[in-house]
Design an enzyme around this catalytic site. Structure first.
Site, PDB file in Angstrom:
ATOM      1  N   SER A  88       0.923  -1.116   0.037  1.00  0.00           N
ATOM      2  CA  SER A  88       0.060   0.054   0.065  1.00  0.00           C
ATOM      3  C   SER A  88       0.928   1.165  -0.027  1.00  0.00           C
ATOM      4  CB  SER A  88      -0.819   0.151   1.317  1.00  0.00           C
ATOM      5  OG  SER A  88      -1.854  -0.854   1.243  1.00  0.00           O
ATOM      6  N   HIS A 148      -2.422   7.200  -4.665  1.00  0.00           N
ATOM      7  CA  HIS A 148      -2.686   6.015  -3.779  1.00  0.00           C
ATOM      8  C   HIS A 148      -2.529   4.767  -4.812  1.00  0.00           C
ATOM      9  CE1 HIS A 148      -5.587   2.872  -2.762  1.00  0.00           C
ATOM     10  NE2 HIS A 148      -4.904   2.720  -1.699  1.00  0.00           N
ATOM     11  N   ASN A 172      -2.548   0.378  -4.172  1.00  0.00           N
ATOM     12  CA  ASN A 172      -2.449  -0.716  -3.542  1.00  0.00           C
ATOM     13  C   ASN A 172      -2.680  -2.049  -4.348  1.00  0.00           C
ATOM     14  OD1 ASN A 172      -4.951  -2.592  -2.101  1.00  0.00           O
ATOM     15  ND2 ASN A 172      -3.172  -2.444  -0.868  1.00  0.00           N
ATOM     16  N   HIS A 204     -21.298  10.479   1.655  1.00  0.00           N
ATOM     17  CA  HIS A 204     -21.873  11.701   2.276  1.00  0.00           C
ATOM     18  C   HIS A 204     -21.617  13.113   1.881  1.00  0.00           C
ATOM     19  CE1 HIS A 204     -17.595  11.415   3.551  1.00  0.00           C
ATOM     20  NE2 HIS A 204     -17.731  12.387   4.335  1.00  0.00           N
TER      21      HIS A 204
END
Lengths: 313, 313
Positions: free
Chosen positions: B105, B119, B121, B188
């Site tokens: 990761s 990012h 992974n 959200h």
């Protein structure tokens, strides 16, 4: 106008909602007033908002460069058609029920690292399922998160929490203090969030009138618990080291709220107003990889003296 | 030495774990090397750690005041007796199974707001349940989170992602690009985390050799996708306004990782090493209540031009 029955009493749900709402709005006013007084410079800004399924809220946020770096005090009364997971995990029979949730949530992030962060919340949930008697419960509590602790402040905090519970029975404070110890805990760090206080949820066995009186006692005592600590510590001298430690520890607050906090997850899952829910997050936060305090330092004292569970009263 | 069967092939699990581990450790080295070269000043610190139920990891973290404010590149190979919830939600039949998880990761938080966060992974999960054939799958991907976007960088990022997938079929890039769009999304906020890239999980239908080759292709192409963007933008001039916006937007990164990220929740639930898992969190973050960019500003362009889903290639 329906009546609610918990097996303990039978009351008018409309009148209950009106009474709870009246108390909560007044409490929000009182909390904002003492925070503004302690800050002495900034004022709360106010946002009224509506919930898409019904109801809404009144969010108040203060940001200041004086005493209170960021404070949020949120009243909400939302209606929904489907109770969120965060509330039904332990009540699967209530899934797919229409509900109302009324509450006040407060998080105060002071600027001075010698003033602890505090959190307060009380809530009333009413669930109405077609063809069934209405179901309701209360929840809430308050907890304190110091960066640099003072024994006398922690004792005062817990004594006030105990006083809030005293009229409701001697077993109440120990029970809800323990519940707070258990609730305000970061499992992934094996670390309490702070020195705790009170936490309760799903309370209805006292009947509506008494449980509502308990909500009022918790609300009133939060101000008595926190205000003197802010007043006493807000002028404590501090430097970069203390500020850095505060910013670092605020990371734990973010982790708790986003990973565990029932109110936060309930709000986000029920389509609540995100900015109102996340007003609890600190204004400025750092994450430092694998940081540890120097043994014997003031920072180490937090971990050694204040965070471990204690009987503070 | 057991054999694994997915309905597609049968292989030696011990040899599979050795091969995957060998590739991942080399990939971690290569990623750390290019990050150090781009930073030009700081070096990765290394922590070896052990997992309580078996296995462990090699965490590498770089912090710098030059180009890369914080970078984490974590290799882990953990064993456990009980597959965590985050991995069994869609595979209830695997609850209570012993497992191994191998992965790398990477999260890079550059200092310059004109350099996007990235990012990466990849992971390999092997589940062994008494009396049953072993079960395995691969997952992974990479995504890019700009603060100030450049169309050509986004096109390059996605072209490289497409090139990583090309040898495995024309349908692979569109499928995993769409999956990334869906996965790297903050419900959200009704907002994508960035411009996406690739995301895949539960992949085993190609058989072990091909899926492992795909992991290697994704790993190798991550470097080709990100390095040129860092090189090109790291000297872009910026001021306080851009830095403030970056710190504000980093809050979304924290929200995503703690509320939604499968790897983070898997790690925390499986008793992983917290500091290694949360090395993904940015070094400095702000939350400003209800902040919105000025219409027509460079900050507004992120929301209007870059975050909405697009076909970038």
């Amino acid at each position: 106008m329906t009546t609610m029955k918990t097996g303990f009493d039978k009351i008018d749900t409309t009148a209950a909602v009106v009474s709870v709402k009246h108390y909560l709005l007044d409490l929000q006013n009182r909390i904002c007033r003492f925070i503004e007084l302690e800050d002495g410079k900034a004022a709360f800004l106010e946002d009224k908002w509506e919930h898409k399924e019904g109801g809404g809220g009144l969010t108040r946020v203060l940001t200041s460069d004086n005493v209170i770096e960021k404070a949020g005090a949120n009243f909400s009364h939302v209606r929904g058609q489907q109770l969120p997971h965060a509330a039904t995990a332990r009540r699967p029979e209530l899934a797919d029920s229409a509900f109302q949730a009324l509450g006040v949530s407060v998080v105060i992030h002071p600027k001075n690292p010698y003033v602890p962060t505090s959190h307060f919340n009380v809530r009333f949930i009413l669930v109405e399922k077609e063809g069934q008697a209405p179901f309701w419960w209360f929840g809430g509590g308050f907890d304190l998160t110091p960066y640099y602790g003072f024994i006398e402040d922690c004792v005062h905090w817990h004594q006030t929490a105990k006083a809030a519970c005293a009229p409701f029975g001697d077993e109440v404070y120990p029970k809800f203090k323990k519940w707070a110890d258990h609730y305000f805990f970061l499992k992934h760090r094996n670390e309490p969030r702070g020195i705790g206080g009170l936490f309760y949820d799903d309370v209805n066995e006292w009947g509506f009138e008494t449980t509502f009186a308990f909500m009022r006692s918790v609300g009133d005592h939060y101000i008595k618990a926190y205000q003197p600590i802010v007043a006493k510590r807000k002028t404590h001298p501090y430097g970069k080291q203390q500020r850095d430690f505060q910013l670092y520890r605020r990371g734990r607050y973010v982790e708790f709220n986003l990973l565990y906090d029932r109110g936060t997850l309930f709000g986000l899952q029920s389509g609540g107003r995100t900015e109102s829910i996340l007003m609890s997050l600190p204004p400025l936060v750092t994450w430092n990889y694998d940081w540890h305090p120097q043994p014997g330092s003031e920072e180490a004292a937090l971990y050694e003296t204040f965070l471990p569970y204690r009987d503070w009263v």
